[in-house]
Each structure stands twice: as C-alpha cells, then as structure tokens.
Write a protein that holds these residues in place. Structure first.
Motif, short mmCIF file in Angstrom:
data_model
loop_
_atom_site.label_atom_id
_atom_site.label_comp_id
_atom_site.label_asym_id
_atom_site.label_seq_id
_atom_site.Cartn_x
_atom_site.Cartn_y
_atom_site.Cartn_z
N ASN A 52 -0.73 -2.49 -3.01
CA ASN A 52 -1.99 -2.32 -3.75
C ASN A 52 -3.19 -2.38 -2.81
N ALA A 53 -3.14 -3.29 -1.84
CA ALA A 53 -4.24 -3.41 -0.88
C ALA A 53 -4.33 -2.16 -0.02
N TYR A 54 -3.19 -1.63 0.43
CA TYR A 54 -3.20 -0.40 1.22
C TYR A 54 -3.72 0.78 0.40
N ALA A 55 -3.35 0.86 -0.84
CA ALA A 55 -3.83 1.94 -1.70
C ALA A 55 -5.35 1.85 -1.87
N GLN A 56 -5.86 0.64 -2.04
CA GLN A 56 -7.31 0.46 -2.16
C GLN A 56 -8.01 0.82 -0.86
N ALA A 57 -7.44 0.42 0.26
CA ALA A 57 -8.03 0.75 1.56
C ALA A 57 -8.01 2.26 1.79
N LEU A 58 -6.93 2.92 1.43
CA LEU A 58 -6.86 4.37 1.56
C LEU A 58 -7.91 5.02 0.70
N ALA A 60 -10.70 3.89 -0.22
CA ALA A 60 -12.04 3.68 0.38
C ALA A 60 -12.26 4.62 1.56
N GLU A 61 -11.20 5.08 2.21
CA GLU A 61 -11.34 5.96 3.37
C GLU A 61 -11.38 7.44 3.00
N LEU A 62 -11.01 7.78 1.80
CA LEU A 62 -10.99 9.18 1.39
C LEU A 62 -12.41 9.71 1.21
N PRO A 63 -12.60 11.00 1.50
CA PRO A 63 -13.93 11.58 1.32
C PRO A 63 -14.37 11.46 -0.14
N LYS A 64 -15.63 11.19 -0.32
CA LYS A 64 -16.19 11.07 -1.67
C LYS A 64 -16.72 12.41 -2.12
N ASP A 65 -16.49 12.76 -3.39
CA ASP A 65 -17.07 13.97 -3.95
C ASP A 65 -18.57 13.76 -4.14
#
Length: 66
Positions: A52-58, A60-65
């Motif tokens: 869950n923590a890795y998914a949240q961190a990922l 946060a790193e993804l480009p925002k629309d």
C-alpha cells in the motif's frame, strides 16, 4: 492431588498424560503448524502494508493531469 494438564478437542477434554505418544506428537505438530500460520498471516499483513505504501508513493510520482 496434582492438577493434570488437559486439552479440549472437538468439545471433549483430554488429560495430556493419558494421550499416546503418537497423539502427543500430532498435537505438537498441530501447535507448530498453528504458530507458523499465525507468523505467515503477520508477514502477509506486513507485506500488504508495504505494498500500500509503495502504491501511494508511485501515485505521488505519476504525472498529474492539468
């Protein structure tokens, strides 16, 4: 008078000293297996929390629309 240790199996109480060596060995195996299941369940909860923590961190790193 000494207090004998007992165990309840299928709603029936047994005196441990009265069990055969084979029955006591099976009981020990059952207890060890239960402990291992509990340990693995704990490990699974830890891994799920990490996932869950890795998914949240990922996320946060993804480009925002915009």
């Amino acid at each position: 008078m000494t207090d004998s240790q007992t165990i309840t199996i299928n709603d029936k109480e047994y005196v441990l000293d009265n069990l055969s060596d084979a029955a006591r060995a099976q009981l020990v195996s059952l207890q060890v297996t239960d402990q291992e299941i509990s340990r693995l369940q704990t490990q699974q909860r830890i891994a799920q929390t990490a996932r869950n923590a890795y998914a949240q961190a990922l996320n946060a790193e993804l480009p925002k629309d915009t």
